[in-house]
Design a protein around this motif. Structure first.
Motif, mmCIF file in Angstrom:
data_model
loop_
_atom_site.group_PDB
_atom_site.id
_atom_site.type_symbol
_atom_site.label_atom_id
_atom_site.label_comp_id
_atom_site.label_asym_id
_atom_site.label_seq_id
_atom_site.Cartn_x
_atom_site.Cartn_y
_atom_site.Cartn_z
ATOM 1 N N GLN A 1 -116.615 11.699 -32.408
ATOM 2 C CA GLN A 1 -117.365 10.641 -32.896
ATOM 3 C C GLN A 1 -116.577 9.996 -33.946
ATOM 4 N N GLU A 2 -117.136 9.155 -34.291
ATOM 5 C CA GLU A 2 -116.589 7.965 -34.784
ATOM 6 C C GLU A 2 -117.596 7.948 -36.062
ATOM 7 N N HIS A 3 -116.894 7.329 -37.316
ATOM 8 C CA HIS A 3 -117.932 7.148 -38.054
ATOM 9 C C HIS A 3 -117.659 5.558 -39.108
ATOM 10 N N PRO A 4 -117.855 4.766 -38.246
ATOM 11 C CA PRO A 4 -118.107 3.252 -39.051
ATOM 12 C C PRO A 4 -118.673 3.016 -40.005
ATOM 13 N N THR A 5 -118.268 2.320 -41.065
ATOM 14 C CA THR A 5 -118.613 1.851 -41.863
ATOM 15 C C THR A 5 -119.038 0.435 -41.555
ATOM 16 N N VAL A 6 -119.942 0.031 -41.529
ATOM 17 C CA VAL A 6 -120.727 -1.488 -41.000
ATOM 18 C C VAL A 6 -121.545 -2.313 -42.163
ATOM 19 N N ASP A 7 -121.379 -3.526 -41.439
ATOM 20 C CA ASP A 7 -122.281 -4.489 -42.636
ATOM 21 C C ASP A 7 -123.703 -5.110 -41.362
ATOM 22 N N LEU A 8 -124.677 -4.516 -41.685
ATOM 23 C CA LEU A 8 -125.783 -5.305 -41.371
ATOM 24 C C LEU A 8 -126.126 -6.484 -41.341
ATOM 25 N N CYS B 1 -129.862 -8.877 -40.314
ATOM 26 C CA CYS B 1 -130.752 -8.824 -39.462
ATOM 27 C C CYS B 1 -131.122 -10.816 -39.721
ATOM 28 N N VAL B 2 -131.919 -10.910 -37.793
ATOM 29 C CA VAL B 2 -131.940 -12.226 -38.300
ATOM 30 C C VAL B 2 -134.027 -12.404 -38.937
ATOM 31 N N THR B 3 -134.052 -11.829 -39.606
ATOM 32 C CA THR B 3 -135.079 -12.153 -40.001
ATOM 33 C C THR B 3 -134.638 -12.035 -41.810
ATOM 34 N N ARG B 4 -133.101 -11.745 -42.019
ATOM 35 C CA ARG B 4 -132.025 -12.430 -42.541
ATOM 36 C C ARG B 4 -131.910 -11.946 -44.152
ATOM 37 N N TRP B 5 -132.263 -10.334 -43.685
ATOM 38 C CA TRP B 5 -131.803 -9.515 -44.635
ATOM 39 C C TRP B 5 -130.435 -9.245 -44.318
ATOM 40 N N SER B 6 -129.550 -8.885 -44.933
ATOM 41 C CA SER B 6 -128.128 -8.129 -44.873
ATOM 42 C C SER B 6 -127.968 -6.960 -45.642
ATOM 43 N N LYS B 7 -127.444 -5.850 -44.864
ATOM 44 C CA LYS B 7 -127.205 -4.567 -45.613
ATOM 45 C C LYS B 7 -125.561 -4.218 -45.513
ATOM 46 N N LEU B 8 -125.065 -4.424 -46.814
ATOM 47 C CA LEU B 8 -123.981 -4.305 -46.533
ATOM 48 C C LEU B 8 -123.432 -2.506 -46.477
ATOM 49 N N GLY B 9 -122.319 -2.238 -46.070
ATOM 50 C CA GLY B 9 -121.726 -0.920 -46.593
ATOM 51 C C GLY B 9 -122.350 0.006 -46.067
ATOM 52 N N THR B 10 -123.093 -0.071 -44.705
ATOM 53 C CA THR B 10 -123.811 1.048 -44.166
ATOM 54 C C THR B 10 -122.614 2.251 -42.919
ATOM 55 N N THR B 11 -122.590 3.385 -43.229
ATOM 56 C CA THR B 11 -121.831 4.216 -42.497
ATOM 57 C C THR B 11 -122.664 5.197 -41.328
ATOM 58 N N TRP B 12 -122.501 5.234 -40.470
ATOM 59 C CA TRP B 12 -123.009 5.865 -39.056
ATOM 60 C C TRP B 12 -122.499 7.050 -38.427
ATOM 61 N N HIS C 1 -126.460 8.452 -34.032
ATOM 62 C CA HIS C 1 -127.398 9.470 -34.555
ATOM 63 C C HIS C 1 -127.462 9.782 -35.829
ATOM 64 N N GLU C 2 -126.202 9.679 -36.478
ATOM 65 C CA GLU C 2 -126.684 9.575 -37.856
ATOM 66 C C GLU C 2 -126.220 8.586 -39.137
ATOM 67 N N LEU C 3 -126.948 8.387 -40.533
ATOM 68 C CA LEU C 3 -127.009 7.627 -40.778
ATOM 69 C C LEU C 3 -126.540 7.966 -42.436
ATOM 70 N N GLU C 4 -125.494 7.872 -42.678
ATOM 71 C CA GLU C 4 -125.388 8.267 -44.034
ATOM 72 C C GLU C 4 -125.447 9.630 -44.269
ATOM 73 N N GLY C 5 -124.751 10.676 -42.964
ATOM 74 C CA GLY C 5 -124.735 11.541 -42.940
ATOM 75 C C GLY C 5 -125.775 12.535 -42.623
ATOM 76 N N ASP C 6 -127.171 11.864 -42.469
ATOM 77 C CA ASP C 6 -128.460 12.284 -41.803
ATOM 78 C C ASP C 6 -127.901 11.640 -40.745
ATOM 79 N N GLY D 1 -134.445 3.800 -35.384
ATOM 80 C CA GLY D 1 -134.568 4.166 -33.861
ATOM 81 C C GLY D 1 -133.619 5.224 -33.241
ATOM 82 N N GLY D 2 -133.666 6.401 -33.909
ATOM 83 C CA GLY D 2 -133.856 7.741 -33.673
ATOM 84 C C GLY D 2 -134.309 8.066 -32.786
ATOM 85 N N PRO D 3 -133.956 9.398 -32.133
ATOM 86 C CA PRO D 3 -132.413 9.825 -32.759
ATOM 87 C C PRO D 3 -131.614 8.858 -32.103
#
Lengths: 199, 245
Positions: free
Chosen positions: A69-76, A78-89, A134-139, A146-148
């Motif tokens: 398992q890896e735990h990438p922290t990435v920026d997202l 979306c084509v609808t123009r919002w961006s969200k920074l630093g999400t960990t999966w 399959h996890e977002l911010e540890g949950d 998009g889960g599972p």
């Protein structure tokens, strides 16, 4: 420069300067999808890679969790123009899943529970650029996000990161997915602002 | 073919509710659109800073005149300016039309979809109103039922027009559901639209019914899940969700 609208000042922040063109920052996590949220049972969940020669490799939920398992922290973005920074999966790199798959394919059509598809070049899934998460911010990943399990390809617009992922078809010829057939860009690089076909 | 940016000019503003306004824009060269599609709006400040947002089109294709209906979100960068700051005669830029999935037109699906269920939460009514208006303008008699969830009577967007069309147009039904405050004399106490209630307000599932659900994410998730539980096929439900700014 575009046409100036009198009186519009806008809001600038240092973080916003780091965003791809045309994006704005959000702290919440909006959802974009074309239909109801599929409810996928972990007991019957599978992820299947099908090669151009129709050879299939299938992982169950237990199989997926047993892989490194890896735990990438990435920026997202979306084509609808919002961006969200630093999400960990949490998830499994596509490098691991595709390691033993023999293929000469250059393209991938991603499939989801619920029938959604999206396409992208195979090389964009390799070299540490993509995961089945399959996890977002540890949950556990909520079904609305998009889960599972979903694909995560953060260097492309988020519609490429197919929610409720069920498998990949490895193809020798490119085949447009759901939004790609409806006028969205075939590749979707946010830094080149490839939102719609022809951008 | 690349979608172009078009210069647009505000020609009229109509207040819909205390926080919602319809902007009527003249857009020379606009290529036309389908009910349900949206546009990207680009605003540029004097120093060159610019930002973009997507808004649903509120009316069917009328050539070079477009309507968007915008709700001012308290802390939004763009929507309060559009609702309160933009003045008739001001220029903005538009790009589109965008989105080819959440669309309905009285022409394109004749014979395939015989009944149209529209489920709106708050300003999610905007793209659905384009469908209601398209049906009206085409003189269509396709059965169409709008289930529209709003907080209070004062929050109903297009209230007078919906009231009038529901009386005048054969086969159009408008069912309002109030979540915080019901109008006097309403037989239904204010409260959220539950899955069970939606199942009674919607037609029973059938092959000829297609549902369009639009609103905030939580509303759309609940409504779409409610329709699925009532027996609707996933493929019969099209959704459009919006988050905050």
């Amino acid at each position: 420069m575009g046409i100036v609208t009198p009186g519009f000042r806008g809001r600038r922040s240092e973080e916003a300067a780091e965003l791809p063109p045309g994006q704005y920052l959000t702290s919440d996590f909006p959802v974009l999808s074309a239909g109801p949220t599929p409810q996928v049972d972990l007991d019957t969940w599978t992820f299947t890679v099908t090669t151009e020669g129709y050879e299939q490799t299938t992982w169950t939920w237990e199989d997926l969790l047993a892989l490194p398992q890896e735990h990438p922290t990435v920026d997202l973005h979306c084509v609808t123009r919002w961006s969200k920074l630093g999400t960990t999966w949490t998830g499994v790199s596509l490098d691991v899943l595709l390691e033993d798959v023999e293929t000469a394919a250059d393209f991938v059509l991603v499939h989801s529970y619920g029938g959604y598809t999206t396409n992208l070049p195979l090389e964009d899934l390799l070299d540490g650029q993509a995961w089945i998460v399959h996890e977002l911010e540890g949950d556990p990943l909520p079904s609305a996000h998009g889960g599972p399990a979903r694909l995560l390809v953060p260097h492309l617009y988020l519609w490429k990161s197919a929610k409720w992922v069920s498998g990949l078809d490895l193809l020798t010829e490119d085949e447009p997915g759901f939004w790609e057939q409806l006028g969205y860009h075939e590749y979707g690089d946010p830094w080149r602002e490839q939102r719609y076909s022809g951008d | 073919m690349r979608l172009s940016w078009y210069p647009a000019t505000l020609v009229e503003r109509r207040a819909e509710t205390p926080t919602v306004a319809t902007l009527v824009l003249r857009v020379p060269g606009w290529p036309g659109h389908l009910p349900g599609q949206h546009v990207d709006v680009r605003l540029t400040a004097e120093d060159g800073y610019s930002t973009q947002r997507s808004y649903s089109l509120a009316a069917p294709d009328h050539g070079a005149v477009l309507e968007i209906t915008v709700q001012a979100l308290g802390d939004g960068e763009v929507s309060p300016f559009l609702v309160e700051g933009l003045v008739v005669g001001d220029p903005v830029e538009l790009r589109g039309p965008v989105g080819g999935w959440f669309v309905w037109s009285p022409v394109s699906v004749a014979g395939l979809v015989d009944r149209v269920l529209l489920v709106a939460g708050g300003s999610g009514v905007v793209p659905l109103m384009a469908m209601v208006r398209a049906r009206h303008e085409a003189g269509s008699t396709v059965p169409m039922r709008l289930v529209y969830s709003v907080r209070t009577p004062a929050d109903v967007i297009y209230a007078d027009e919906l009231d009038r069309l529901a009386k005048e147009d054969d086969g159009l039904e408008v069912l309002l559901v109030h979540t915080r405050e019901a109008p006097p004399g309403s037989g239904r106490p204010a409260g959220r639209l539950s899955a069970d209630e939606l199942a009674t307000l919607a037609w029973p599932p059938a092959d000829d019914v297609r549902a369009y659900v639009c609103g905030p994410t939580a509303f759309v998730d609940a409504a779409a899940a409610g329709l699925v539980r009532a027996g609707y096929h996933d493929a019969a439900i099209r959704t459009e969700r919006f988050g905050g700014e």
